[in-house]
Design a protein around this motif. Structure first.
Motif, PDB file in Angstrom:
ATOM      1  N   TYR A  23      33.740  36.116  23.772  1.00 39.10           N
ATOM      2  CA  TYR A  23      34.460  35.397  25.736  1.00 39.10           C
ATOM      3  C   TYR A  23      36.287  36.907  26.212  1.00 39.10           C
ATOM      4  N   ILE A  24      35.669  36.819  27.221  1.00 34.23           N
ATOM      5  CA  ILE A  24      36.748  37.805  27.973  1.00 34.23           C
ATOM      6  C   ILE A  24      37.099  37.441  29.807  1.00 34.23           C
ATOM      7  N   PHE A  25      37.778  36.667  30.171  1.00 37.50           N
ATOM      8  CA  PHE A  25      37.747  36.310  31.134  1.00 37.50           C
ATOM      9  C   PHE A  25      39.369  36.840  32.366  1.00 37.50           C
ATOM     10  N   GLU A  26      38.636  37.162  33.305  1.00 38.57           N
ATOM     11  CA  GLU A  26      40.122  38.142  33.833  1.00 38.57           C
ATOM     12  C   GLU A  26      39.847  37.067  35.279  1.00 38.57           C
ATOM     13  N   CYS A  27      41.040  36.751  35.761  1.00 39.24           N
ATOM     14  CA  CYS A  27      41.233  36.332  37.397  1.00 39.24           C
ATOM     15  C   CYS A  27      42.617  37.298  38.058  1.00 39.24           C
ATOM     16  N   LYS A  28      41.624  37.714  39.484  1.00 36.37           N
ATOM     17  CA  LYS A  28      42.633  38.520  40.169  1.00 36.37           C
ATOM     18  C   LYS A  28      42.708  37.792  41.636  1.00 36.37           C
ATOM     19  N   ALA A  29      44.176  37.137  41.363  1.00 42.94           N
ATOM     20  CA  ALA A  29      44.483  36.361  42.437  1.00 42.94           C
ATOM     21  C   ALA A  29      45.460  37.304  44.215  1.00 42.94           C
ATOM     22  N   VAL A  30      44.696  36.694  44.627  1.00 44.13           N
ATOM     23  CA  VAL A  30      45.374  37.580  46.630  1.00 44.13           C
ATOM     24  C   VAL A  30      45.546  36.424  46.912  1.00 44.13           C
ATOM     25  N   PHE A  31      46.370  37.398  48.349  1.00 49.48           N
ATOM     26  CA  PHE A  31      46.453  37.066  49.535  1.00 49.48           C
ATOM     27  C   PHE A  31      45.283  37.446  50.615  1.00 49.48           C
ATOM     28  N   THR A  32      45.402  36.293  51.405  1.00 51.35           N
ATOM     29  CA  THR A  32      44.818  36.417  52.991  1.00 51.35           C
ATOM     30  C   THR A  32      44.842  35.686  53.480  1.00 51.35           C
ATOM     31  N   ASN A  33      45.147  35.931  54.953  1.00 46.98           N
ATOM     32  CA  ASN A  33      45.422  35.107  56.561  1.00 46.98           C
ATOM     33  C   ASN A  33      45.131  34.450  56.421  1.00 46.98           C
ATOM     34  N   ARG A  34      44.865  33.059  55.948  1.00 45.38           N
ATOM     35  CA  ARG A  34      43.910  32.010  56.174  1.00 45.38           C
ATOM     36  C   ARG A  34      45.111  30.882  55.076  1.00 45.38           C
ATOM     37  N   VAL A  35      45.090  29.413  55.875  1.00 44.68           N
ATOM     38  CA  VAL A  35      45.444  27.924  55.294  1.00 44.68           C
ATOM     39  C   VAL A  35      45.162  28.412  53.815  1.00 44.68           C
ATOM     40  N   PRO A  36      46.290  28.206  53.007  1.00 45.72           N
ATOM     41  CA  PRO A  36      46.446  27.962  51.705  1.00 45.72           C
ATOM     42  C   PRO A  36      44.758  27.154  50.701  1.00 45.72           C
ATOM     43  N   TYR A  47      48.715  37.533  41.463  1.00 44.51           N
ATOM     44  CA  TYR A  47      49.098  37.735  40.284  1.00 44.51           C
ATOM     45  C   TYR A  47      47.776  38.164  39.199  1.00 44.51           C
ATOM     46  N   THR A  48      47.680  38.460  38.090  1.00 48.71           N
ATOM     47  CA  THR A  48      46.401  38.824  37.687  1.00 48.71           C
ATOM     48  C   THR A  48      46.604  38.122  35.657  1.00 48.71           C
ATOM     49  N   TRP A  49      46.181  37.675  35.549  1.00 55.39           N
ATOM     50  CA  TRP A  49      45.499  36.720  34.170  1.00 55.39           C
ATOM     51  C   TRP A  49      44.819  36.524  33.663  1.00 55.39           C
ATOM     52  N   GLY A  50      44.312  36.418  31.876  1.00 52.39           N
ATOM     53  CA  GLY A  50      42.948  36.466  31.861  1.00 52.39           C
ATOM     54  C   GLY A  50      43.210  35.865  30.407  1.00 52.39           C
ATOM     55  N   LEU A  51      42.330  35.911  29.872  1.00 55.40           N
ATOM     56  CA  LEU A  51      41.642  35.630  28.389  1.00 55.40           C
ATOM     57  C   LEU A  51      41.132  36.114  27.565  1.00 55.40           C
ATOM     58  N   TRP A  52      41.359  36.932  26.442  1.00 55.34           N
ATOM     59  CA  TRP A  52      40.901  38.055  26.408  1.00 55.34           C
ATOM     60  C   TRP A  52      41.348  38.002  24.835  1.00 55.34           C
ATOM     61  N   GLY A  53      42.734  37.818  23.953  1.00 53.41           N
ATOM     62  CA  GLY A  53      43.139  37.876  22.690  1.00 53.41           C
ATOM     63  C   GLY A  53      42.888  39.289  22.375  1.00 53.41           C
ATOM     64  N   ASP A  54      42.673  39.424  21.496  1.00 49.99           N
ATOM     65  CA  ASP A  54      42.017  40.704  20.572  1.00 49.99           C
ATOM     66  C   ASP A  54      40.415  40.419  20.496  1.00 49.99           C
ATOM     67  N   ASN A  55      39.740  40.345  21.595  1.00 53.17           N
ATOM     68  CA  ASN A  55      38.876  40.091  22.158  1.00 53.17           C
ATOM     69  C   ASN A  55      37.633  40.886  22.821  1.00 53.17           C
ATOM     70  N   ALA A  56      38.140  41.886  23.645  1.00 56.45           N
ATOM     71  CA  ALA A  56      37.919  43.221  24.449  1.00 56.45           C
ATOM     72  C   ALA A  56      37.166  43.512  24.017  1.00 56.45           C
ATOM     73  N   ALA A  57      37.054  44.411  22.398  1.00 56.62           N
ATOM     74  CA  ALA A  57      36.543  45.439  21.744  1.00 56.62           C
ATOM     75  C   ALA A  57      34.737  44.922  21.733  1.00 56.62           C
ATOM     76  N   ALA A  58      35.184  43.807  20.892  1.00 53.59           N
ATOM     77  CA  ALA A  58      34.025  42.904  20.466  1.00 53.59           C
ATOM     78  C   ALA A  58      33.439  42.291  21.636  1.00 53.59           C
ATOM     79  N   VAL A  59      33.960  42.139  22.777  1.00 52.84           N
ATOM     80  CA  VAL A  59      33.005  42.213  23.479  1.00 52.84           C
ATOM     81  C   VAL A  59      32.271  43.210  24.373  1.00 52.84           C
ATOM     82  N   ASP A  60      33.048  43.734  24.670  1.00 53.59           N
ATOM     83  CA  ASP A  60      32.082  45.477  24.614  1.00 53.59           C
ATOM     84  C   ASP A  60      31.165  45.763  23.699  1.00 53.59           C
ATOM     85  N   ALA A  61      31.042  45.865  22.224  1.00 50.57           N
ATOM     86  CA  ALA A  61      30.840  45.505  21.301  1.00 50.57           C
ATOM     87  C   ALA A  61      29.157  44.747  21.245  1.00 50.57           C
TER      88      ALA A  61
END
Ligand SMILES: Cc1cc2nc3c(=O)[nH]c(=O)nc-3n(C[C@H](O)[C@H](O)[C@H](O)COP(=O)(O)OP(=O)(O)OC[C@H]3O[C@@H](n4cnc5c(N)ncnc54)[C@H](O)[C@@H]3O)c2cc1C
Lengths: 272, 796
Positions: free
Chosen positions: B356-369, B169-183
């Motif tokens: 504030y802007i936060f994004e998490c990309k979650a990935v599968f690997t061949n390891r124990v959960p 999944y990709t999950w984020g917290l940014w609202g309409d913040n992205a432009a303000a963060v870039d600025a």
């Protein structure tokens, strides 16, 4: 973590133990303190068919001094070496090395004969007896023999001991010269990543975990004998060695540690 | 919220010894493996030795030849037991999150070393172990994805080929913040860009897992005993997965020897034992070995963190941007996907940050959960911001405490609405920092460090800071709903007063080492004016405590303890009505203190609680329409999280000749709100600090490129002991939480959240003048020595 099935025999005497070893051949293993053998059995790295328990042979638990030599029974526990007033006087290095083995539980079970027979290059006491120039007494079906510690260790967990032989005694010289033992590890209970033992003012120097056996640092000894400083002698500590690589240390780092620790040990032993 | 006129606190706040300890210390306490279950079938699990492989064949003939082994069953053989039912994930964080079916025993393909591929049934634990070792599995190896970043690399092998990518999944917290963060970044004077790795950790509680399912064939009931933190959740989930009516299922957690989050789960072995016990009509049990625990119990952490800070010329933060890659492992366990989110709200730390802007990309690997491990998301967040703040301090040219002080949320700003929308309850971060700085004698340590540097000493001193705020008291149910979590966050309690005035507390919070019995007793005793030893606390068995949501996320006291507090109030309210009736007085004229109801102004008119309790029991003369007995039940849903905070300072001595790091001093000033039992708080803080320091210096679940865990035992996986523990020096700052009537916050995870960055910042501080500006965890002697050599232009 559960060992494979095995038979269990209690040895009533050294002779009984040897006859059981002879009877069961390479199926059998002596069990002393069990603190090396049982972990290996739990991981099923060792699967002996028969355990011959020598742990109750209390007449092999002694520390006796006579004529410049200390004779120690093979079943003497590490904690007994650690706390023996006699040993602290006659061969303080051995008792202080014993105090650095594992943790108190390990030291109350593990035996001097066991740790020497196990021949783990990462163990403390084998390197100590090597630096001290000890003699190892072994008994087999055809009697006793005495083996110089320098001849004893032949490879990774291997020694000159035959399958049907048992260590009964270890003799160390009561030494007067400066001594020191440097053990470098990450947690107090762990084996040494590298260790250095200096006995008798530098006459005997040995290394822990720098090869497939405990090693005499002959280069360092020779340099000292020819008048080198501690720093110059320590610089050759890893020369010619191929130290192992594991999770804690690669070969280069081990070589570096051997030099640092050798210098520290020599300095602490009074070698300038 | 009701606040009653309770007795002056007598026990609350005292260092009372734990009720739980005598039974634990004498061996009287019964753990899962102590259960005596005659005739039980023992399960041995055959685990994949490959990280990713097709299961071509399973040959059980050698196992079946072993005395005591009765059956060898493959995933295909067992499939009818659960049909399509799979192990549950309760936290689908996004609507399009990928959640591949996770069977208790794999069919067709093994996805990680440790994945269950077959099961041996036997009449003893020994035979089960021998049998499992004797099963021969024919594997056809497939390419494995081992490291997190490899999972998203071009041409990466696929953990689940059906999903066509390794992204969960990709999950984020940014609202309409992205432009303000870039600025903000465009205008910043100082920009700090860091990459940190959160290595995987093995939870390693003292007691590994284990479970036993015991059927009552005549009535069709099933009792599941499990070394779990969550009997209540486990009951619901087992019922759903296996279609067993909840009325036929009872879950019991015996004494549980620690969990740290790894027993907050629904595991394959629990489902397996239940399904087999139902089918066979006999008890079925399994006890995990330590080596098995390393590869089959969830692991913690496992993230690659990118954090960027934008600050003005004085180091005042303008924006924080975070991108995470989070390792889920091969499958999703109960709350695997949610763990990074719990950190997502806190990467701005204790600082006021406009953007504030936060994004998490979650990935599968061949390891124990992976899944929750002490702190769950919050240690990761604290680590990233606190390490980055030190880099910012260097860039701006001020001390670490100064950069923190300049950016802290101010005491007068509480309640403070954070950029991602949480409302921080209370605190005084400046006061806490000041206290820590003086307790640690930072100035003296810095002088000592300078002296050593000037003398060219190989023993360098470093001072490291970590200021943290965390969210505890999981959780307001509506907030959990907005995060797509599959349950609420309330807690239940029942308080009963017996005819002889002894008290029974039933809590839905499930202790596994924390000391709930002691603390709940102290709370109730003070309110009722009785002795804590007259209070019995029942828990951990769904037949005795049917309603509850268990123990995790430092929620027990602030949610479960509050429920107990409120249920006690409710009992007192009823007792007051009876007392008023007995004294022929108006309820409003009664006061209750020291266990006695008195009519205000009429000293001789009084009745002790014991008198009320007996009257409630006999029911001979109760007010009209009143039910007999003194008993009340409360289910409390917290209106907000609580926000413990603090500043920790680690002092290390680094031997530059060997790379060895010694923690020579450790100061912690924590604000966990009001303390019920400071002795228990200290215990939690001590253990917590060491667990975080362990991540910084010792622990690392190391996998080789084939996906084999090479630290699968406690000789190679370095859990530190008391000998390695620093000398702890603790102080507190108490800012009561306005969220609950006792003003408590929680302290189960605080130490772990704070300590890893404090220790790492200290190590880097010791070495910065040698050119070392960053180090990966764990800072082992070799890692440190190599970093120094490299910075000095040396060989390695
Ligand atoms: C947690 C832990 C930490 C440890 N840490 C350290 C450490 O820091 N440093 C260190 O040096 N060691 C350490 N050890 C090992 C410990 O010192 C062992 O006790 C010792 O290595 C073996 O002695 P034992 O008596 O237990 O031998 P056993 O385990 O009983 O036997 C070991 C081997 O020697 C053979 N054997 C035993 N006695 C004799 C004999 N008299 N004659 C011939 N063969 C014999 C056995 O057949 C077996 O093959 C540790 C062990 C543990 C479990």
């Amino acid at each position: 973590m559960i060992p494979a099935a095995f038979d269990y025999k209690v040895a009533e005497s050294v002779e009984h133990a040897i006859s059981l070893l002879t009877e069961h051949g390479d199926e059998a293993k002596l069990l002393a303190g069990g603190h090396s053998l049982i972990p290996m059995m739990r991981f099923r790295l060792a699967t002996p068919g028969v355990l011959v328990d020598v742990g109750r042979l209390d007449d092999l638990r002694y520390i006796r001094r006579s004529n410049g030599t200390v004779a120690i029974g093979a079943l003497t526990r590490h904690s007994e070496l650690e706390h023996s007033a006699e040993l602290a006087q006659a061969c303080p290095m051995l008792s202080s090395v014993a105090a650095l083995v594992g943790d108190p539980a390990v030291r109350h079970r593990g035996t001097l004969g066991g740790t020497i027979a196990h021949a783990d290059p990462a163990s403390d006491l084998p390197a100590a007896v090597l630096a001290l120039g000890a003699t190892i007494v072994a008994q087999g079906p055809s009697g006793r023999r005495e083996i110089a510690a320098t001849d004893f260790f032949t490879g990774y967990f291997e020694s000159v001991l035959a399958d049907d032989e048992m260590i009964t005694e270890v003799r160390v010289p009561a030494t007067g010269g400066g001594w020191n033992y440097q053990k470098f590890n990450r947690r107090a209970q762990d084996w040494a990543i590298v260790g250095v033992a200096v006995a008798d003012g530098g006459a005997g120097v040995s290394l822990v975990n720098m090869g497939s056996t405990p090693l005499r640092a002959s280069g360092v000894e020779a340099a000292l004998a020819s008048g080198a400083s501690a720093a110059d002698a320590a610089a050759v500590a890893a020369e010619g060695l191929e130290p192992p690589t594991d999770l804690n240390a690669d070969s280069d780092y081990r070589s570096h540690l051997a030099q640092v620790l050798t210098q520290r040990a020599l300095n602490a032993a009074g070698v300038a | 919220m009701t606040i009653t006129e309770s007795a002056p606190a007598a026990h609350v706040g005292s260092r009372r010894l734990r009720k739980e300890d005598p039974a634990l210390l004498t061996g009287e306490a019964k753990f899962i493996d102590d259960l005596d279950l005659p005739g039980a079938v023992w399960v041995g699990v055959v685990r994949s030795t490959e990280a990713h492989a097709k299961i071509v064949g399973i040959d059980g003939s050698a196992a079946l030849a072993i005395d005591g082994v009765t059956e060898v069953l493959s995933g295909d053989d067992l499939a009818p037991l659960w049909g399509e039912g799979a192990l549950p994930c309760a936290w689908p964080v996004t609507p399009d999150m990928k959640n591949p079916p996770h069977l208790p025993v794999a069919r067709g393909t093994a996805k990680y070393v440790g994945d269950a591929v077959a099961v041996v049934l036997a009449d003893s634990r020994y035979a089960a172990a021998d049998g499992a070792a004797a099963v021969v599995v024919d594997y056809e190896p497939l390419d494995a994805v081992v490291e997190i970043e490899d999972a998203v690399a071009d041409g990466a092998a696929l953990v689940h080929p059906d999903l066509e990518s390794n992204e969960c999944y990709t999950w984020g917290l940014w609202g309409d913040n992205a432009a303000a963060v870039d600025a903000a970044f465009a205008e910043a004077t100082h920009v700090v860009t860091e990459r940190y790795v959160q290595q995987r950790l093995i939870p390693a509680p003292m007691e590994p897992r284990g479970c036993a399912a015991v059927p009552s064939p005549a009535g069709g009931e099933l009792t599941l005993y499990s070394a779990t933190q969550i009997p209540h959740i486990l009951k619901v989930m087992t019922s759903v997965v296996l279609g067993i009516g909840e009325n036929k299922l009872r879950v019991v957690a015996p004494s549980v020897g620690g969990g740290f989050g790894c027993k907050l789960n629904v595991y394959a072995e629990e489902i397996l034992c239940c399904a087999l016990a139902q089918q066979r009509g006999a008890p079925v049990r399994w006890t995990e070995s330590r080596a098995e625990a390393a590869v089959s119990t969830i692991q913690g952490r496992g993230q690659v963190q990118h954090i960027e800070l934008a600050a003005d010329s004085e180091g005042r933060l303008q924006a924080v941007r975070v991108k995470l890659l989070a390792d889920m492992g091969a499958y999703l366990q109960l709350v695997t996907p949610g763990v990074p989110l719990l950190g997502g709200f806190l990467y701005h730390g204790c600082y006021h940050i406009p953007n504030y802007i936060f994004e998490c990309k979650a990935v599968f690997t061949n390891r124990v959960p992976t899944d929750a491990y002490r702190g769950a998301g919050r240690p990761e967040a604290t680590y990233a911001i606190e390490r980055a703040m030190d880099s910012l301090a260097v860039a701006v040219g001020v001390a670490p405490e100064e950069i923190r002080s300049r950016n802290f949320i101010k005491a007068e700003d509480f309640p403070y609405e954070s950029p991602p929308g949480l409302v921080f309850d209370s605190g005084d971060y400046h006061a806490v920092l000041d206290k820590a700085v003086s307790l640690a004698n930072v100035a003296g340590r810095r002088a000592q460090a300078a002296q050593r540097r000037a003398a060219g000493s190989s023993k360098r001193i470093g001072v490291g800071f970590s200021s943290y705020v965390e969210m505890c008291g999981l959780a307001p149910s509506r907030v959990l709903a907005s995060l797509a979590y599959g349950a609420g966050g309330w807690e239940a309690a029942t308080v009963r007063i017996s005819p002889t005035c002894k008290v029974q507390v039933v809590t839905g919070s499930t202790p596994h080492g924390q000391g709930h019995e002691t603390c709940w007793s102290m709370i109730v005793a003070d309110k009722l004016g009785i002795d804590p030893d007259d209070v019995e606390v029942l828990h951990s068995d769904t037949a005795i405590s049917p309603t509850g949501l268990d123990t995790y996320g430092s929620r027990s006291l602030s949610v479960g303890g509050t429920a107990v507090f409120m249920a006690t109030d409710k009992v007192i309210d009823k007792a007051r009505s009876i007392a008023a009736h007995q004294l022929e007085a108006n309820e409003d004229d009664l006061e209750f203190s020291g266990g006695v109801f008195r009519v205000r102004g009429t000293p001789e008119a009084e009745v002790p609680l014991a008198g009320v309790a007996f009257a409630a029991f006999t029911a001979h003369d109760l007010p009209d329409g009143m039910e007999p007995n003194l008993e009340a039940h409360v289910t409390y849903d917290p209106p907000n999280f609580t926000f413990p905070n603090g500043t920790h300072i680690a002092v290390v001595e680094v031997d530059t000749d060997t790379g060895n790091v010694d923690l020579i001093d450790y100061v912690a000033v924590d604000d966990c709100g009001v303390q019920i039992n400071p002795l228990i708080v200290e215990g939690q803080v001590h253990g917590g600090i060491l667990q975080g320091a362990a991540q910084a210096l010792y622990e690392d679940a190391v996998y080789n490129s084939d996906g084999q865990l090479v630290t699968a035992n406690l000789a190679d996986y370095l859990v530190p002991s008391a000998v390695e523990a620093p000398r702890y020096r603790l102080e507190n700052h108490v800012s009561p939480s306005p969220t609950n009537p006792m003003g408590v916050k929680g302290v189960g995870e605080a130490g772990t959240i704070a300590s890893a960055p404090a220790v790492m910042n200290a190590v880097v501080d010791a070495l910065r003048d040698l050119g070392v500006s960053n180090l990966e965890m764990p800072a082992s002697p070799q890692t440190v020595w190599k970093a120094i050599s490299q910075a000095q232009g040396g060989a390695s």
